[in-house]
Design an enzyme around this catalytic site. Structure first.
Site: not given
Ligand code: FCB
Length: 766
Positions: A74, A118, A163, A298, A300, A364
């Protein structure tokens, strides 16, 4: 752990973070060019002008992807490469680049996934109002059409926007991302226009025959600190309100319009307060809710919040007044983001429950763990999230793929190049790419379509984890009794943790019993020849009666220490008894670290009541009417205990390690009338000095020792002393060792002592 057939493994990236070539082939500037060139915006003062130079090195990079076995890649398309002014004339050279890239990918069997936005809005559009302006959404649809026209026959999956929460709220409210504005109203308007842009583009793409259409949202479960530990914890109404509001701002602001065609009512109140609702026009929500084929997630970290009425709102979350963003206890990445893999399972389950039938994909997931290439941390992070994804699949969640963030280190937005998210390390001075361990690990995951079976734990693995020898593991596994309980527990814990299944080899490695025990006399104990000989005599007879041989070893030098240790480590003996010297000595500690059953005089198992002996001497001297007693002390823990006992009776006693100073009148005006020496040897010294300085014992000076050595019985006068019950002691040592050899618990024993009153304290004494 296997994934469903056809599960897509890949990586994600974005144009501005990797491409470089900022002014090449007609590319126009984007808001990130402007932002990164403005002073003080990027932590390390860097820009994306060169980044990973991927624009020129894409072939090499696709080679890396091929090497990993990726099924999908991607990437994002730079709007201002395609439309330098954001709209109008298409820059064919810009599209040529993406055509080369997609062709390369297809040539290597990698499915191209294109993200249209992006975060790199053409500066020309920002200048005309940016995302707060509705016009930008309409321009986006035109841009989507232009890209589809060229790449539509090649791109497998289209992601409209990446995002939108980050782009609108960090870009227009917090101002930490481009374009760096700080207005809640503009942020909410931007968010709505990004949603609209998504819907319009989805419509254009659908009409043009796009294969698959999706969006990639940053989504996080919102939890209270309590829920971090216990998902089902009941919330107070205040906390529930805080959770719901942040969830509405972060997640449902985007999910609901796209997937349900409505804004959450509680969000609308916030939007109205900050931005009014004029920008939301009739019909918008229908456009926004155009059906999509896949929702990119995405993930984290979770957001952890709790109600706190006095809090002002967070800049990135206008409308978050009264909510505390709490620190998350526990591990975090180098970026400081908490590591909560279970959050991904929670999130995926929720999405599946709220939007049944929708395909999901992790678009992500990854972590900054610094520059190193032996990145066990990153492997552990991604592995834990892959497991979390698998758990969701097992629950029936329609998860279609997992794309790691990211292939290689790159320009991490406001953090510049300090943050390292790459499976591949990039040396930005030379643009050299080097695979990290995580890249090699990911290759294996892809090849197996699942997690590599953890290497089967072996005897060695278990031994290493428990910090013991292989032989000990084998003994525990084979149920032998001779292993000390603490060691056994450690080994069992390691066996369980590693899921070790003993194999034939371990089973047959049953240790030979040697039938021999060692009696180690460490260092001099000259004042206690009686004790030593009693121990030798009784230990030998008890152990020999049990059918064992006793090997007597002296350990009075470093070299002899090594010999003794080698006997223990090699298990040339089944057990050991150690008589330590009366000064501190490392041998006992070193032996205790081996797994040989060990009984130590003065250790926790067999000890003498040293303090009780000192107290007995004190009481005796008090009864005699002594008023100014002194203590002559010496080295070793036992001496300390003896002094302590004595001082319990005579807290005012003077304590010294210097017999001469204690007794020579000029040096010591105190003139003690009694001396308690902590060993018989020291007491003999006192007797000698007393004679020299003309003090009569016991009339001028009472003297007592400790240990009941042979010599004290033959002095004139004979020495009052504390007798250690050597026979009992020797028997206690021998019995303790026998119990240890049989794997029995060993009851600690403190052996009582006895005061032997003789002529040095009482004239006419025995
Ligand atoms: C996400 C973004 C990506 C990168 C990661 C660590 O929020 O989409 O571009 O910055 O975090």
């Amino acid at each position: 752990m296997r994934f469903p057939d056809g599960f897509v493994w890949g990586v994600s990236s974005s144009a501005y973070q990797i491409e470089g070539a900022a002014a090449e082939d007609g590319r126009g500037p984007s808001i990130w060019d402007t932002f990164s060139h403005a002073p003080g915006r990027i932590a390390d003062g860097s820009t994306g002008d060169e980044a990973c130079d991927h624009y020129h090195r894409h072939a090499e990079d696709v080679g890396l992807m091929k090497g990993l076995g990726l099924r999908a890649y991607r990437f994002s398309v730079s709007w201002s490469r395609v439309l330098p002014d954001g709209a109008g004339k298409v820059n064919a050279a810009g599209l040529d680049f993406y055509e080369r890239l997609t062709d390369d990918l297809l040539g290597q069997g990698i499915a191209p996934y294109a993200t249209l936005y992006h975060w790199d809005l053409p500066q020309a559009l920002e200048d005309r109002g940016g995302w707060p302006s509705r016009d930008t959404a309409e321009r986006f649809a035109g841009y989507a059409a232009a890209v589809h026209e060229r790449l539509g026959d090649r791109v497998d999956t289209w992601f409209t926007i990446n995002e939108p929460w980050v782009a609108s709220f960090l870009g227009y409210a917090a101002g930490t991302h481009a374009p760096g504005r700080r207005s809640a109203a503009e942020a909410f308007r931007s968010a709505h226009h990004m949603l609209l842009a998504h819907g319009l583009a989805a419509g254009v793409l659908r009409e043009a025959g796009a294969r698959r259409i999706g969006v990639a949202l940053n989504l996080s479960p919102v939890l209270t600190p309590g829920q971090l530990g216990d998902q089902d914890q009941e919330l107070t109404p205040e906390d529930a309100g805080a959770v719901s509001r942040i969830d509405a701002l972060l997640n449902r602001q985007f999910l609901d319009p796209m997937l349900r065609g409505s804004y959450p009512p509680e969000l609308l109140e916030v939007v109205e307060r900050h931005a009014g609702l004029d920008h939301v026009r009739d019909g918008d929500l229908d456009l926004i809710a155009r059906p999509i084929d896949v929702l990119g997630v995405n993930y984290y970290a979770p957001h952890v919040v709790q109600a706190q009425p006095s809090r002002p709102g967070e800049p990135a979350f206008p409308g978050s007044e009264g909510v505390l963003f709490a620190a998350t206890p526990g591990p975090a990445t180098a970026m400081g983001w908490p590591i909560v893999p279970s959050g991904l399972t929670v999130l995926l389950r929720r999405l599946a429950a709220d939007h049944p039938g929708l395909d999901l994909m992790v678009t992500e997931n990854g972590a900054d763990f610094g520059d190193g290439s032996r990145d066990a941390d990153r492997v552990a992070f991604i592995e834990a999230h892959v497991r979390a994804a698998h758990a969701a699949i097992s629950d029936g969640v329609r998860l279609r793929g997992f794309l790691a963030w990211t292939l290689m280190d790159n320009f991490e937005w406001a953090d510049g190049y300090r943050r390292k998210f790459g499976l591949v390390h990039v040396d930005f001075a030379t643009q050299r790419r080097t695979e990290r361990d995580s890249a090699r690990w990911f290759r294996e995951v892809i090849a197996r379509n699942g997690l590599p079976a953890a290497p089967r734990p072996t005897l060695e693995t278990v031994a290493a984890r428990a910090g013991v020898s292989r032989a000990t593991v084998s003994r525990v596994v084979n149920g032998e009794a001779s292993v000390r309980p603490e060691v056994r527990a450690r080994v069992q814990a390691a066996v369980e943790e590693l899921g070790y299944v003993p194999n034939q080899a371990a089973r047959s490695l049953v240790t030979r019993r040697t039938g021999t025990v060692a009696l180690v006399l460490s260092g001099p104990r000259h004042d206690n020849a009686a004790l030593v000989s009693a121990v030798v005599q009784y230990v030998t007879s008890v152990l020999e009666a049990s059918g064992r041989q006793v090997r007597l070893m002296l350990a009075d030098s470093e070299r002899s220490h090594r010999r003794v240790l080698a006997q223990a480590e090699g298990r040339h003996v089944d057990g050991m008894i150690l008589l330590p010297p009366d000064h501190p000595d490392p041998l006992a500690e070193r032996l205790a670290a081996t797994d040989v059953p060990l009984v130590l005089l003065g250790g926790p198992v067999v000890a003498v009541d040293e303090a009780g002996g000192g107290a007995a001497v004190g009481r005796h001297l008090r009864e005699l009417g002594c008023a100014r007693p002194a203590v002559l002390t010496g080295p070793g823990a036992a001496a300390g205990e003896r002094v302590r006992g004595f001082l319990e009776v005579f807290p005012e006693a003077e304590v010294s390690g210097d017999a001469g100073r204690l007794l020579a009148g000029r040096l010591n005006p105190m003139r003690p009338d009694a001396v308690f020496a902590v060993t018989d040897a020291l007491a003999l010294e006192v007797l000698g000095i007393a004679r020299e300085v003309g003090l009569r014992v016991p009339e001028d000076l009472a003297v007592a020792g400790f240990g009941d050595g042979e010599a004290g019985r033959h002095t004139l006068p004979a020495l009052t002393t504390v007798a250690v019950p050597v026979t009992d002691l020797a028997l206690a040592l021998a019995r303790s060792l026998l119990s240890a050899l049989d794997g029995q618990p060993v009851a600690p024993s403190v052996l009582p002592v006895r005061l032997e009153v003789r002529g040095s304290t009482v004239s006419g004494g025995r």
